[in-house]
Write a protein that holds these residues in place. Sequence first.
Motif, PDB file in Angstrom:
ATOM      1  N   GLY A  69       3.863  18.023  11.134  1.00 19.04           N
ATOM      2  CA  GLY A  69       5.209  17.786  10.631  1.00 19.04           C
ATOM      3  C   GLY A  69       5.296  16.932   9.388  1.00 19.04           C
ATOM      4  O   GLY A  69       6.388  16.491   9.007  1.00 19.04           O
ATOM      5  N   LEU A  70       4.160  16.689   8.710  1.00 16.37           N
ATOM      6  CA  LEU A  70       4.191  15.873   7.505  1.00 16.37           C
ATOM      7  C   LEU A  70       4.850  16.644   6.365  1.00 16.37           C
ATOM      8  O   LEU A  70       4.595  17.834   6.173  1.00 16.37           O
ATOM      9  CB  LEU A  70       2.769  15.473   7.101  1.00 16.37           C
ATOM     10  N   SER A  71       5.693  15.977   5.597  1.00 13.61           N
ATOM     11  CA  SER A  71       6.358  16.617   4.465  1.00 13.61           C
ATOM     12  C   SER A  71       5.334  17.102   3.443  1.00 13.61           C
ATOM     13  O   SER A  71       4.306  16.455   3.221  1.00 13.61           O
ATOM     14  CB  SER A  71       7.321  15.657   3.789  1.00 13.61           C
ATOM     15  N   VAL A  72       5.670  18.211   2.799  1.00 17.81           N
ATOM     16  CA  VAL A  72       4.738  18.843   1.866  1.00 17.81           C
ATOM     17  C   VAL A  72       4.365  17.907   0.723  1.00 17.81           C
ATOM     18  O   VAL A  72       3.209  17.875   0.286  1.00 17.81           O
ATOM     19  CB  VAL A  72       5.360  20.150   1.314  1.00 17.81           C
ATOM     20  N   HIS A  73       5.324  17.124   0.232  1.00 14.24           N
ATOM     21  CA  HIS A  73       5.039  16.287  -0.926  1.00 14.24           C
ATOM     22  C   HIS A  73       4.091  15.134  -0.609  1.00 14.24           C
ATOM     23  O   HIS A  73       3.600  14.464  -1.514  1.00 14.24           O
ATOM     24  CB  HIS A  73       6.334  15.741  -1.535  1.00 14.24           C
ATOM     25  N   LYS A  74       3.792  14.906   0.677  1.00 11.50           N
ATOM     26  CA  LYS A  74       2.876  13.840   1.067  1.00 11.50           C
ATOM     27  C   LYS A  74       1.458  14.336   1.331  1.00 11.50           C
ATOM     28  O   LYS A  74       0.561  13.535   1.586  1.00 11.50           O
ATOM     29  CB  LYS A  74       3.401  13.136   2.326  1.00 11.50           C
ATOM     30  N   LEU A  75       1.241  15.649   1.283  1.00  8.29           N
ATOM     31  CA  LEU A  75      -0.070  16.204   1.604  1.00  8.29           C
ATOM     32  C   LEU A  75      -1.114  15.776   0.575  1.00  8.29           C
ATOM     33  O   LEU A  75      -0.855  15.790  -0.627  1.00  8.29           O
ATOM     34  CB  LEU A  75      -0.004  17.731   1.653  1.00  8.29           C
ATOM     35  N   PRO A  76      -2.320  15.406   1.030  1.00 10.00           N
ATOM     36  CA  PRO A  76      -3.384  15.035   0.079  1.00 10.00           C
ATOM     37  C   PRO A  76      -3.744  16.197  -0.830  1.00 10.00           C
ATOM     38  O   PRO A  76      -3.783  17.351  -0.408  1.00 10.00           O
ATOM     39  CB  PRO A  76      -4.550  14.666   0.995  1.00 10.00           C
ATOM     40  N   GLU A  77      -3.996  15.866  -2.092  1.00 12.24           N
ATOM     41  CA  GLU A  77      -4.476  16.854  -3.061  1.00 12.24           C
ATOM     42  C   GLU A  77      -5.978  16.751  -3.253  1.00 12.24           C
ATOM     43  O   GLU A  77      -6.585  17.579  -3.919  1.00 12.24           O
ATOM     44  CB  GLU A  77      -3.798  16.636  -4.420  1.00 12.24           C
ATOM     45  N   GLN A  78      -6.570  15.701  -2.667  1.00  9.75           N
ATOM     46  CA  GLN A  78      -7.998  15.465  -2.837  1.00  9.75           C
ATOM     47  C   GLN A  78      -8.563  14.944  -1.525  1.00  9.75           C
ATOM     48  O   GLN A  78      -7.937  14.121  -0.840  1.00  9.75           O
ATOM     49  CB  GLN A  78      -8.224  14.447  -3.962  1.00  9.75           C
ATOM     50  N   LEU A  79      -9.751  15.429  -1.159  1.00 14.80           N
ATOM     51  CA  LEU A  79     -10.446  14.970   0.041  1.00 14.80           C
ATOM     52  C   LEU A  79     -11.856  14.550  -0.340  1.00 14.80           C
ATOM     53  O   LEU A  79     -12.570  15.300  -1.020  1.00 14.80           O
ATOM     54  CB  LEU A  79     -10.499  16.087   1.090  1.00 14.80           C
ATOM     55  N   ASP A 103       0.830  -1.197   0.000  1.00 15.77           N
ATOM     56  CA  ASP A 103       0.000   0.000   0.000  1.00 15.77           C
ATOM     57  C   ASP A 103       0.870   1.254   0.000  1.00 15.77           C
ATOM     58  O   ASP A 103       1.007   1.940   1.002  1.00 15.77           O
ATOM     59  CB  ASP A 103      -0.913  -0.027   1.232  1.00 15.77           C
ATOM     60  N   VAL A 104       1.478   1.525  -1.147  1.00 17.57           N
ATOM     61  CA  VAL A 104       2.353   2.679  -1.279  1.00 17.57           C
ATOM     62  C   VAL A 104       1.855   3.527  -2.439  1.00 17.57           C
ATOM     63  O   VAL A 104       1.467   3.001  -3.482  1.00 17.57           O
ATOM     64  CB  VAL A 104       3.814   2.246  -1.526  1.00 17.57           C
ATOM     65  N   ILE A 105       1.856   4.825  -2.250  1.00 18.78           N
ATOM     66  CA  ILE A 105       1.480   5.761  -3.305  1.00 18.78           C
ATOM     67  C   ILE A 105       2.774   6.307  -3.910  1.00 18.78           C
ATOM     68  O   ILE A 105       3.672   6.716  -3.178  1.00 18.78           O
ATOM     69  CB  ILE A 105       0.620   6.910  -2.738  1.00 18.78           C
ATOM     70  N   ILE A 106       2.881   6.317  -5.227  1.00 20.74           N
ATOM     71  CA  ILE A 106       4.061   6.853  -5.892  1.00 20.74           C
ATOM     72  C   ILE A 106       3.665   8.170  -6.560  1.00 20.74           C
ATOM     73  O   ILE A 106       3.003   8.183  -7.592  1.00 20.74           O
ATOM     74  CB  ILE A 106       4.646   5.873  -6.918  1.00 20.74           C
ATOM     75  N   ARG A 107       4.066   9.253  -5.955  1.00 21.44           N
ATOM     76  CA  ARG A 107       3.735  10.592  -6.451  1.00 21.44           C
ATOM     77  C   ARG A 107       5.015  11.264  -6.929  1.00 21.44           C
ATOM     78  O   ARG A 107       5.956  11.436  -6.163  1.00 21.44           O
ATOM     79  CB  ARG A 107       3.087  11.431  -5.349  1.00 21.44           C
ATOM     80  N   LYS A 108       5.072  11.613  -8.209  1.00 23.61           N
ATOM     81  CA  LYS A 108       6.238  12.248  -8.808  1.00 23.61           C
ATOM     82  C   LYS A 108       7.518  11.450  -8.546  1.00 23.61           C
ATOM     83  O   LYS A 108       8.576  12.003  -8.277  1.00 23.61           O
ATOM     84  CB  LYS A 108       6.407  13.685  -8.304  1.00 23.61           C
ATOM     85  N   GLY A 109       7.383  10.124  -8.577  1.00 23.44           N
ATOM     86  CA  GLY A 109       8.547   9.271  -8.418  1.00 23.44           C
ATOM     87  C   GLY A 109       8.959   8.994  -6.988  1.00 23.44           C
ATOM     88  O   GLY A 109       9.911   8.260  -6.755  1.00 23.44           O
ATOM     89  N   GLU A 110       8.254   9.584  -6.010  1.00 23.03           N
ATOM     90  CA  GLU A 110       8.603   9.384  -4.605  1.00 23.03           C
ATOM     91  C   GLU A 110       7.551   8.512  -3.917  1.00 23.03           C
ATOM     92  O   GLU A 110       6.340   8.718  -4.106  1.00 23.03           O
ATOM     93  CB  GLU A 110       8.715  10.733  -3.877  1.00 23.03           C
ATOM     94  N   ASN A 111       7.999   7.559  -3.123  1.00 23.79           N
ATOM     95  CA  ASN A 111       7.090   6.684  -2.397  1.00 23.79           C
ATOM     96  C   ASN A 111       6.515   7.385  -1.175  1.00 23.79           C
ATOM     97  O   ASN A 111       7.247   8.025  -0.409  1.00 23.79           O
ATOM     98  CB  ASN A 111       7.811   5.415  -1.951  1.00 23.79           C
ATOM     99  N   ILE A 112       5.211   7.213  -0.991  1.00 22.94           N
ATOM    100  CA  ILE A 112       4.508   7.812   0.147  1.00 22.94           C
ATOM    101  C   ILE A 112       3.749   6.703   0.864  1.00 22.94           C
ATOM    102  O   ILE A 112       2.993   5.950   0.232  1.00 22.94           O
ATOM    103  CB  ILE A 112       3.545   8.912  -0.322  1.00 22.94           C
ATOM    104  N   SER A 113       3.928   6.592   2.153  1.00 24.88           N
ATOM    105  CA  SER A 113       3.219   5.599   2.958  1.00 24.88           C
ATOM    106  C   SER A 113       1.821   6.100   3.284  1.00 24.88           C
ATOM    107  O   SER A 113       1.650   7.135   3.935  1.00 24.88           O
ATOM    108  CB  SER A 113       3.990   5.326   4.253  1.00 24.88           C
ATOM    109  N   ALA A 114       0.807   5.369   2.831  1.00 26.99           N
ATOM    110  CA  ALA A 114      -0.574   5.732   3.155  1.00 26.99           C
ATOM    111  C   ALA A 114      -0.811   5.642   4.657  1.00 26.99           C
ATOM    112  O   ALA A 114      -1.507   6.478   5.246  1.00 26.99           O
ATOM    113  CB  ALA A 114      -1.542   4.823   2.407  1.00 26.99           C
ATOM    114  N   LYS A 115      -0.212   4.658   5.300  1.00 26.94           N
ATOM    115  CA  LYS A 115      -0.446   4.457   6.727  1.00 26.94           C
ATOM    116  C   LYS A 115       0.069   5.625   7.560  1.00 26.94           C
ATOM    117  O   LYS A 115      -0.538   5.992   8.570  1.00 26.94           O
ATOM    118  CB  LYS A 115       0.198   3.152   7.200  1.00 26.94           C
ATOM    119  N   GLU A 116       1.200   6.198   7.143  1.00 27.46           N
ATOM    120  CA  GLU A 116       1.726   7.342   7.890  1.00 27.46           C
ATOM    121  C   GLU A 116       0.702   8.473   7.938  1.00 27.46           C
ATOM    122  O   GLU A 116       0.454   9.075   8.989  1.00 27.46           O
ATOM    123  CB  GLU A 116       3.021   7.838   7.249  1.00 27.46           C
ATOM    124  N   ILE A 117       0.078   8.763   6.809  1.00 24.42           N
ATOM    125  CA  ILE A 117      -0.917   9.839   6.756  1.00 24.42           C
ATOM    126  C   ILE A 117      -2.173   9.425   7.519  1.00 24.42           C
ATOM    127  O   ILE A 117      -2.770  10.222   8.251  1.00 24.42           O
ATOM    128  CB  ILE A 117      -1.247  10.179   5.295  1.00 24.42           C
TER     129      ILE A 117
END
Length: 508
Positions: free
Chosen positions: A472-482, A405-419
């Motif tokens: 403290g979540l990194s900007v590149h991990k912020l949701p773009e859709q709710l 369960d990993v999201i790949i946004r602009k080539g970077e892996n993002i953990s869904a669970k962390e968010i």
Amino acid sequence: MNETAHALGTSGTFWELIERRAALTPDRAFLIQDDRTLTFGDLRTRTERVAAGLYARGVRPGTVVAWQLPTRLETVLLSFALTRLGAVQTPLIPFYRDREAGFALRQAEAEFFAVPGTWRGFDHTAMAARVAPDLVVFEAYDTLPDGDPATLPPPPSDGAAVRWIYWTSGTTSDPKGVLHTDRSLIAGGSCLAHALRLSADDVGSVAFPFAHVGGPDYAVMLLLYGFPAVLFEHFALPDALADYRRHGVTVAGGSTAFYSMFLTEQRKDPARPVVPTLRLLAGGGAPKPPELYHAVVREMGVQLTHGYGMTEVPMITMGAPDDTVEHLAETEGRPPEGMEIRVTDPDGKRVPPGTDGEVRLRGEAVCQGYLGAAPPFDEDGFLITGDLGHIRPSGHLVLTGRLKDVIIRKGENISAKEIEDLLARHPRVGDAAVIGLPDAARGERVCAVVEQPPGTPALTLPELTAYLRGEGLSVHKLPEQLELVDALPRNQALRKVLKYRLRERFAV
């Protein structure tokens, strides 16, 4: 691969590769940034001086040094100085903040930490003091440590020793430290260079963070073939186009997001090539929609080759410029010589060609495992990727999904669970599922699907992102859709959220 590149590719360490290239073409450009040029000869000379400066500060073979620096000539010099010393380096992406950076520094047991000071409005030196007060912290933006190379110990000779720790998000909220050797990174870069069929007449570009595992991968390609690349500290179009044109870049890219940005610029003036010298876009790290391939070739008049890689294996497959249109548009390319791909069922048994299964990998470019975690290999030594796909009879790989369960946004892996773990602490969130949705510009976009407690005022996306920033979540991990739902879909056994239903519902 040409004879010179093949000979250089037998190097066991980065330092051997640097020395051999410097001896062959000392006056040829290696890296270009703004009005500065670093030749291959400069690279060797200046790297040794930086290594001597680090040695004077106490950095020794095996010392763990973390660095969180933007893409600059100084960053490359520092990284290669650490390879000259035989230190263990752990690069951190510049937009990591307290949570991720602190975890990585503690897990790696770093002793030194190089930061850029205040960069793009964020004080990295202050963050270092907060998260790792016992580290030796030094700034390495415009200036670097300097010393007499005569004081240096002999360069390392064992290319199979773990000297790199890269960080990637997995299915848990904490990142994982991926262990690499000089040989595994050189193997990845060699494969990339061979697949793209580049030559000494090309001019490349590095528009992604050099702290990404693609940084040394790309540098190996330059060292093998002896051509330069233009560095971009902060990549944004159309601002960066002037440097692409001025330096005659022939090869650009990085990931799906880069292709889309170049295509957007081309559409502003269809009659004029956006970069007249450009002949190839190449990259990987995120899914590539077939229609994007066709649009780039049709509208930009350049070739596009896309590949499959990950932090654990920087280069797995790559489309070749002489592949068929169908293969370039519909597949991830073929593996290079020395990379074995096995597609298996859940029990690890090989499935027939054309049948979907889990992708497993074995080869010299594969990492050595994870820091402080169980090795991610099966009994035959294949890396278990968690990715799903199949092999065509031609040998081309088609990826069809991911088990993890990993999201790949602009080539970077993002953990869904962390968010999700952070959202669970929000008073107006009852439950949440974070998913990746297909996105032409980003590869995937981050979507938060929220189930709110009864009677709670509707949560908005700006409120949600402001809260996550505060956590403290990194900007590149912020949701773009709710998306707000009355109830998340769940199975009947363990009440597990059925994310595939959310993807089907909101992927528009």
